[in-house]
Design an enzyme around this catalytic site. Sequence first.
Site, short mmCIF file in Angstrom:
data_model
loop_
_atom_site.label_atom_id
_atom_site.label_comp_id
_atom_site.label_asym_id
_atom_site.label_seq_id
_atom_site.Cartn_x
_atom_site.Cartn_y
_atom_site.Cartn_z
N SER A 198 0.86 -1.18 0.00
CA SER A 198 0.00 0.00 0.00
C SER A 198 0.89 1.23 0.00
O SER A 198 1.79 1.32 -0.84
CB SER A 198 -0.94 -0.03 1.21
OG SER A 198 -1.82 1.07 1.18
N HIS A 200 -3.16 -0.99 -2.97
CA HIS A 200 -4.31 -0.11 -2.80
C HIS A 200 -4.18 1.05 -3.77
O HIS A 200 -3.33 1.93 -3.60
CB HIS A 200 -4.36 0.42 -1.36
CG HIS A 200 -4.62 -0.66 -0.35
ND1 HIS A 200 -4.61 -0.44 0.99
CD2 HIS A 200 -4.91 -1.97 -0.49
CE1 HIS A 200 -4.88 -1.56 1.64
NE2 HIS A 200 -5.06 -2.51 0.75
N ASP A 206 -4.55 -4.88 6.22
CA ASP A 206 -4.94 -5.72 5.09
C ASP A 206 -3.83 -6.72 4.77
O ASP A 206 -2.66 -6.38 4.72
CB ASP A 206 -5.21 -4.83 3.86
CG ASP A 206 -5.85 -5.60 2.72
OD1 ASP A 206 -6.33 -6.72 2.96
OD2 ASP A 206 -5.87 -5.07 1.60
#
Length: 851
Positions: free
Chosen positions: A17, A44, A136
């Site tokens: 991310s 992301h 995540d």
Amino acid sequence: MNSISDNHTLVAGIGASAGGLEALEQFFKNMPCSNGIAFVVIQHLDPTHTGILPELLQRITPMKVLQASDRISVMPDHIYVIPPNKSLSLVDNQLHLSDPAEPRGLRLPVDIFFKSLATARQDNSIGIILSGMGSDGSLGLKAIKEKNGKALVQDPQSAKFDGMPRSAIESVIPDIVAPANELPEKLIALLKIPTDIRIDPPEVKNRKFDLNDVITMIRQQTGHDFSNYKKTTLLRRVERRKGIHQIEDVHDYVRFLKGNPLEIDILFKELLIGVTSFFRDSNVWEKLSKHVLAGLIDNLPDRYLIRAWVPGCSTGEEAYSLAIIFIEALEKVNKQKSISLQIFATDLDHDAIEKARKGIFSADRSADISKERINRFFTAEGEGYRIKQSIREMIIFAEQNVTRDPPFTKLDILSCRNMLIYMEHELQRKLISLFYYSLNPNGILLLGTAESLGYQTEGFIELGSRMKIYKRSELNIPAEIINVPFYHHKKMQTEKKIPPESPENIQTIADQIVLQNYAPPTVLVNEKGDIVYITGHTGKYLEPVAGKANWNIHAMAREGLRDELPSAFRKAMQSSGPVNINSGLGNNSDNKFVDVTIQRIKNPGPLQNMLIVIFRDIPAPVSIEAINQKSGRRGASSGNKELEMELQHTIENLNSTREEMQTSQEELKSTNEELQSTNEELQSTNEELTTSKEEMQSMNEELQTLNSELQSKVGDLTQVNNDMKNLLNSTEIATLFLDKQLNIRRFTDPVKKLFKLRTTDEGRPFTEIVSNMQYADIEEHTQKVLNNLTPIETTIQTNTGIWFNVRIMPYRTFDDRIDGLVITFTDVTTAKKLEFELKIANEALRKEKVD
């Protein structure tokens, strides 16, 4: 390309991310191009922005980089990048794209892909977590570890954002933790470790002896015996740890263990394989809720307490899931039955039990729970959710070794899922017998989908063959009593030396004699009335109440004292002096009256704000004695009047107290309603803020990713700009760039010979700049080119006698728009001189011919 061989291709999912672009570049720069692995990058990304990550990665690796498309087959030595605003999963050998089901800010694309990767590739799956915020990927990494895949995590200290790496390390024990540039080399070394371990061939016999040494060391340090666990599992974990430390020989690893107690703890944690989730195997929970529990509740009497045991509960998701579906099943079956549930959840892992007791789960851990259940059984807390107190109170968590410690008995439900698969058949047989012994007739036994009763089906009735749900028969078959070779971790006990008795102080002995024989009965209590210390015989004034033990003086006070103590306590707490009350005990038939003194203690410090209560017996009042002596009608009448007045006074006080209490109750009720309303509003606001926070965090991660990509693009543009500048200067052609208003946009260094220009002159009209050219029509020519879009070329001379070929052309953009002019000045002085010389020579030759 969906062949059987394709399904054995190693597939590595990489989750990243914020700050992930730098980590990805470091990773792929050091990854050999011929590695036999298909990489899938899950990052992301801003859903509204076109991703350029494939282009950025293609510059640093010779492997083919593609943006994933729907149903594309994965191939070794290829990199596939998730497109923006999509969820990606792996089915068989193909990537499947879908629209995200969750709103922006609540999406967990790394977890989604990792779970599908674990299902599709089993032990050929690789999960890699790089820099990023949030959690995540942690749940997906657990799924990969459960399938015996590989788990790699970037060292949090080397990550630009350490949220995702730290969350992954807290959730599982990674195989490798290292900086991003070192992960490729360690991954290649890890893949060389054999995963197909057999224990029958002769060459493995030496490993058995080494394995026994490992089991002994674990047993000595932790007190837990793994000798009855499957040798393949034990050997696989040992080989994995051996490869991580790059130790080739098993004997060397055993020596390494002897000198590293921390490595023994890590190996012990890996052997526990604590992988669980909420409502795992949803069809099993649906069957249990709608059919099994419904039938069990129907047949139970009112006010029955259901006892359940969940051995190997890990971090508690299984136990909490059972509590939730019990409440749902009870509501559907019979709301009028008062049936409760008590769950005993146990596990070997101390850290897992501590997490289970807290009942706090991150957003990724609760991803398998429906939104309705989240709203009903959880409360938002921080970046995760906390189980509600009503569910938490149904469960008792405790550390227990199911193979060694005494079991829970008289059970109605026993859920032991995915624990027996790691044990040898002999230990499985003993535990099944133990479960039979622990269950009540018609009790429910749940096993994992990969487990079975084996040959011990006698005494159990199968309720779901695929779901492995069994019911204990009503016939009492004698349970096999087996002496499991438990190992008891004995600690060295040292003989306690009794210290020599020291002569006591005479003053202390005298004080004790006075307190015990001559001082009035005394009680030391705290500000709530809980008794801390008692001196003397207080049985005449205090007595234990029936039921659960309660050492509060207000509850223990005898009749007569009970009503007057609370007000006296309040007065004593508010004043610094003693408070006295005189009261009769019981119904006063035996003339028992007591004087009670209550004093708040200021010093010493340990007793500050405590209360001391002193009881002294006193004689009965004269009027009452006169009544008891029955000294005539007149005296009796006088005594009756006095009693009536006292009774009237008591009734008035009671009515006043009731009114005050009723008023207080109404005020408290109103305050409680206001607090409830405020609490609901705050809870709603908190949920909105939590959602907004998650959305902002997700947007921040996307912006970080986008910023990294843009910075890379800016670097490329800077390099291109430098190349173009050097190219133009190397041609030694003076070039001037103008916009539509004939303002200077850019120029090359040779232009400074024609115009008095500086870098700060960019943006000024070029007609204001002083030049040494003899070109009066230059402004007219530039306007003409802008209007007609036709280039003009002419030759001019400077004041210093240098000739230039001037060419004025329109400035065209990539989308074919006119956005100014380009003027080039080419030095043609040499050509002009040759032209003049040639002209003079021709004229001279012509004159000679005429002469």
